[in-house]
Design a protein around this motif. Structure first.
Motif: not given
Length: 260
Positions: A192, A194, A197, A202-204, A226-229, A233
């Motif tokens: 993961t 941070r 953007t 965003k936490d990813t 990178w995909v958001t948590q 998502k």
């Protein structure tokens, strides 16, 4: 513009198979995600991922109509104009595609294609059209090794999985049908981060597809996604390390998200 096409291909890798499905779909009708594609300081293209406002009906069941667009802009078009559209009709109940299509315009090259999936009987019918997308020229049928995703549906399937169960170093296997071939690609979960953007910090989750050695990319894992948590998502960044420099795809706006 081979790099742009390949980056968009990696961006839409077919879905992962091992993580558990979540009970709710994290997106909805009308969602739109916009991205900028750059090489160093040069803005090469715009890309958009869009879900229609109304469902498409197949076999009396509603499907999401999802389109992805990639288009060169500015001076980049002088080196090879790209105006592509990939799409899918995706069943939210089965989480599988019924129809996929491609409308490719890259320089003088044209390709218009539809693929109809019979997931239950493990068949796919591909229809190829002429340059103007008016006349059907060829029909081919393919056997499938099981249930598959297409180029676009795979990423939306990925968003329906519970990614929180993965640990750094875990990998998942991708299975999808694209361009007459079955693809099985290993996708490594790196952990993961941070990330800053255009939508804020965003936490990813970070994923890296394992790519065979080639003359375009550097290293065994040259691409990161990178995909958001959060509950949506959404993808917010892709970076591809080339032998000369790097290619980046960064989100610039998002609207119609299911969760605020």
């Amino acid at each position: 513009m081979i790099q742009l096409r390949f980056l968009l291909f990696l961006f839409l890798l077919p879905g992962i198979a091992q993580a558990q499905k979540t009970p709710e779909i994290p997106f909805t009708f009308g969602e739109e995600l916009n991205f900028e594609v750059s090489y160093g300081w040069i803005n090469l293209a715009d890309a958009k991922m869009q879900i229609s406002h109304a469902p498409q009906v197949h076999d009396e069941k509603p499907h999401y109509k999802i389109d992805v667009y990639g288009k060169t802009k500015g001076a980049a078009a002088l080196f090879g104009k790209v105006n592509d559209n990939w799409g899918t009709h995706w069943n939210a109940e089965s989480r599988l595609p019924k129809l996929s299509y491609r409308h490719i315009e890259e320089g003088r090259y044209r390709k218009h294609e539809k693929v109809f999936f019979d997931q239950e009987n493990r068949k796919a019918e591909m229809q190829l059209f002429d340059r103007e997308n008016r006349e059907l020229k060829e029909v081919k049928e393919f056997d499938l090794p099981g249930q598959v995703q297409d180029l676009v549906s795979g990423f939306y399937y990925l968003r329906t999985l519970d990614l929180r169960t993965l640990k750094a170093g875990d990998y998942v296997t991708i299975k999808g049908f694209f361009d007459k071939e079955i693809y099985n690609i290993k996708l490594i979960f790196e952990g993961t981060e941070r990330l800053k953007t255009e939508l804020g910090e965003k936490d990813t989750f970070i994923f890296s597809p394992q790519i065979p050695k080639n003359k375009l990319f550097r290293g065994e894992f040259p691409v990161k996604v990178w995909v958001t948590q959060d509950q949506n998502k959404i993808p917010v960044k892709i970076k591809a390390n080339l032998f000369l420099g790097s290619l980046n795809l960064d989100i610039i706006s998002a609207k119609g998200l299911r969760y605020n």
